[in-house]
Design a protein around this motif. Sequence first.
Motif, PDB file in Angstrom:
ATOM      1  N   GLN A 143       1.739  10.439  -7.950  1.00  0.00           N
ATOM      2  CA  GLN A 143       2.120   9.306  -8.786  1.00  0.00           C
ATOM      3  C   GLN A 143       1.889   7.974  -8.055  1.00  0.00           C
ATOM      4  OE1 GLN A 143       5.742   9.584 -11.316  1.00  0.00           O
ATOM      5  NE2 GLN A 143       6.036  11.586 -10.355  1.00  0.00           N
ATOM      6  N   GLN A 144       2.184   7.958  -6.762  1.00  0.00           N
ATOM      7  CA  GLN A 144       1.975   6.718  -6.029  1.00  0.00           C
ATOM      8  C   GLN A 144       0.491   6.412  -5.883  1.00  0.00           C
ATOM      9  OE1 GLN A 144       3.146   3.946  -5.766  1.00  0.00           O
ATOM     10  NE2 GLN A 144       4.707   4.066  -4.156  1.00  0.00           N
ATOM     11  N   ARG A 145      -0.328   7.440  -5.760  1.00  0.00           N
ATOM     12  CA  ARG A 145      -1.769   7.205  -5.697  1.00  0.00           C
ATOM     13  C   ARG A 145      -2.295   6.656  -7.024  1.00  0.00           C
ATOM     14  NH1 ARG A 145      -4.599  12.394  -3.654  1.00  0.00           N
ATOM     15  NH2 ARG A 145      -2.576  13.426  -3.672  1.00  0.00           N
ATOM     16  N   ASP A 162       5.630  -3.006  -2.332  1.00  0.00           N
ATOM     17  CA  ASP A 162       7.069  -3.140  -2.110  1.00  0.00           C
ATOM     18  C   ASP A 162       7.680  -1.757  -1.906  1.00  0.00           C
ATOM     19  OD1 ASP A 162       9.637  -4.059  -1.911  1.00  0.00           O
ATOM     20  OD2 ASP A 162       9.755  -4.899  -3.923  1.00  0.00           O
ATOM     21  N   GLU A 163       7.914  -1.393  -0.649  1.00  0.00           N
ATOM     22  CA  GLU A 163       8.451  -0.073  -0.276  1.00  0.00           C
ATOM     23  C   GLU A 163       7.640   1.075  -0.895  1.00  0.00           C
ATOM     24  OE1 GLU A 163      10.705   0.409   1.875  1.00  0.00           O
ATOM     25  OE2 GLU A 163      11.810  -1.476   2.036  1.00  0.00           O
ATOM     26  N   PRO A 164       6.315   1.112  -0.718  1.00  0.00           N
ATOM     27  CA  PRO A 164       5.498   2.117  -1.401  1.00  0.00           C
ATOM     28  C   PRO A 164       5.716   3.545  -0.935  1.00  0.00           C
ATOM     29  CG  PRO A 164       4.183   0.951   0.217  1.00  0.00           C
ATOM     30  CD  PRO A 164       5.502   0.228   0.141  1.00  0.00           C
ATOM     31  N   THR A 165       6.328   3.730   0.248  1.00  0.00           N
ATOM     32  CA  THR A 165       6.580   5.079   0.749  1.00  0.00           C
ATOM     33  C   THR A 165       8.056   5.456   0.676  1.00  0.00           C
ATOM     34  OG1 THR A 165       6.863   4.298   3.036  1.00  0.00           O
ATOM     35  CG2 THR A 165       4.626   4.868   2.336  1.00  0.00           C
ATOM     36  N   GLY A 166       8.874   4.605   0.074  1.00  0.00           N
ATOM     37  CA  GLY A 166      10.323   4.788   0.109  1.00  0.00           C
ATOM     38  C   GLY A 166      10.818   6.063  -0.541  1.00  0.00           C
ATOM     39  N   ASN A 167      10.106   6.557  -1.551  1.00  0.00           N
ATOM     40  CA  ASN A 167      10.536   7.768  -2.255  1.00  0.00           C
ATOM     41  C   ASN A 167       9.724   9.003  -1.885  1.00  0.00           C
ATOM     42  OD1 ASN A 167      12.608   6.543  -3.698  1.00  0.00           O
ATOM     43  ND2 ASN A 167      11.301   5.999  -5.413  1.00  0.00           N
ATOM     44  N   THR A 172       3.597  12.918   3.018  1.00  0.00           N
ATOM     45  CA  THR A 172       2.998  12.219   1.882  1.00  0.00           C
ATOM     46  C   THR A 172       2.938  10.725   2.145  1.00  0.00           C
ATOM     47  OG1 THR A 172       3.897  13.908   0.387  1.00  0.00           O
ATOM     48  CG2 THR A 172       3.154  11.852  -0.615  1.00  0.00           C
ATOM     49  N   ALA A 173       3.952  10.203   2.813  1.00  0.00           N
ATOM     50  CA  ALA A 173       3.957   8.784   3.152  1.00  0.00           C
ATOM     51  C   ALA A 173       2.750   8.426   4.011  1.00  0.00           C
ATOM     52  CB  ALA A 173       5.256   8.424   3.878  1.00  0.00           C
ATOM     53  N   TRP A 174       2.414   9.300   4.959  1.00  0.00           N
ATOM     54  CA  TRP A 174       1.253   9.026   5.803  1.00  0.00           C
ATOM     55  C   TRP A 174      -0.043   9.087   5.005  1.00  0.00           C
ATOM     56  CZ3 TRP A 174       1.299   6.341   9.884  1.00  0.00           C
ATOM     57  CH2 TRP A 174       2.388   6.378  10.755  1.00  0.00           C
ATOM     58  N   GLU A 175      -0.111   9.961   4.014  1.00  0.00           N
ATOM     59  CA  GLU A 175      -1.294  10.006   3.149  1.00  0.00           C
ATOM     60  C   GLU A 175      -1.467   8.689   2.403  1.00  0.00           C
ATOM     61  OE1 GLU A 175      -0.831  13.318   0.551  1.00  0.00           O
ATOM     62  OE2 GLU A 175      -0.886  14.817   2.150  1.00  0.00           O
ATOM     63  N   ILE A 176      -0.356   8.150   1.913  1.00  0.00           N
ATOM     64  CA  ILE A 176      -0.407   6.869   1.205  1.00  0.00           C
ATOM     65  C   ILE A 176      -0.810   5.747   2.149  1.00  0.00           C
ATOM     66  CG2 ILE A 176       0.999   5.147   0.001  1.00  0.00           C
ATOM     67  CD1 ILE A 176       0.199   7.636  -1.673  1.00  0.00           C
ATOM     68  N   MET A 177      -0.307   5.778   3.375  1.00  0.00           N
ATOM     69  CA  MET A 177      -0.664   4.736   4.335  1.00  0.00           C
ATOM     70  C   MET A 177      -2.138   4.820   4.721  1.00  0.00           C
ATOM     71  SD  MET A 177       1.930   2.954   4.420  1.00  0.00           S
ATOM     72  CE  MET A 177       1.045   1.783   5.439  1.00  0.00           C
ATOM     73  N   LYS A 178      -2.669   6.029   4.809  1.00  0.00           N
ATOM     74  CA  LYS A 178      -4.108   6.184   5.084  1.00  0.00           C
ATOM     75  C   LYS A 178      -4.918   5.556   3.948  1.00  0.00           C
ATOM     76  CE  LYS A 178      -7.874   7.872   7.023  1.00  0.00           C
ATOM     77  NZ  LYS A 178      -8.886   7.563   5.997  1.00  0.00           N
ATOM     78  N   LEU A 179      -4.490   5.768   2.716  1.00  0.00           N
ATOM     79  CA  LEU A 179      -5.183   5.187   1.570  1.00  0.00           C
ATOM     80  C   LEU A 179      -5.109   3.662   1.601  1.00  0.00           C
ATOM     81  CD1 LEU A 179      -6.628   5.353  -1.132  1.00  0.00           C
ATOM     82  CD2 LEU A 179      -4.412   5.808  -2.229  1.00  0.00           C
ATOM     83  N   LEU A 180      -3.920   3.126   1.870  1.00  0.00           N
ATOM     84  CA  LEU A 180      -3.772   1.671   1.944  1.00  0.00           C
ATOM     85  C   LEU A 180      -4.611   1.087   3.081  1.00  0.00           C
ATOM     86  CD1 LEU A 180       0.063   1.227   1.304  1.00  0.00           C
ATOM     87  CD2 LEU A 180      -1.811   0.710  -0.270  1.00  0.00           C
TER      88      LEU A 180
END
Length: 235
Positions: A143-145, A162-167, A172-180
């Motif tokens: 969903q975040q992707r 705004d806190e994109p990895t908070g939930n 998974t948070a690291w996957e999102i940070m790699k994308l960002l």
Amino acid sequence: MIKLINVSKEYKNGVKALSNIDLNIKKGEFVYLVGSSGAGKSTLVKLLLKEEEPTEGQIYLNQMDITKVRNRKVPYIRRNIGVVFQDFRLLPNKTVYENIAFAMEIVGVPSKEIRRKVPSILSLVDLSRKSSSFPDQLSGGEQQRVAIARAIANNPPILLADEPTGNLDPDTAWEIMKLLSDINGGGTTILMATHAREIVNTMRKRVIAIQEGVIVRDEEKGGYGDEIPDVQKYY
């Protein structure tokens, strides 16, 4: 790219959320905005989106003083800013494809261009196989992707997160940070408000710390706080 000059924000109840903020973020930077809850991070993000107006000071986006822009021009300003929230904010009755396409439709992108571009955006965020799924059929990371894909659909030069990895769980948070990080590598300026201490300390980007509405620290390749954990660097 983003410039604040002597910006203060005081609410009607007397709470002073920001005091005399001076800030300059250059094109292509990746900047973390850190601080405890109530420090003023969310207020700063709202000012950039013109959801709130400063009590004093000037705010420039792409050399335009947005504090002087009339309300009818606000949608045009927001076209230059992508936004990713902690709670995703996807449209529940639209598919992954439709959520991204809708972000393009509302700014008048032709249907032919939408059909051409959405698949490439889905590929970028590794969700091509989920294009027909609805948000409630996706994991939190997926969903975040989708939310990130929607935020970059119109090629904004600025992305506010705004806190994109908070939930999200740590992996998974690291996957999102790699994308960002990849999106930033393509030239997009990113300002990310976060409490994610390990991510900030590991990635070592510019860190701006806010405390009680005042910038107390601005460091290149900074950490969340004084301590830097002994963790393997991901980047």
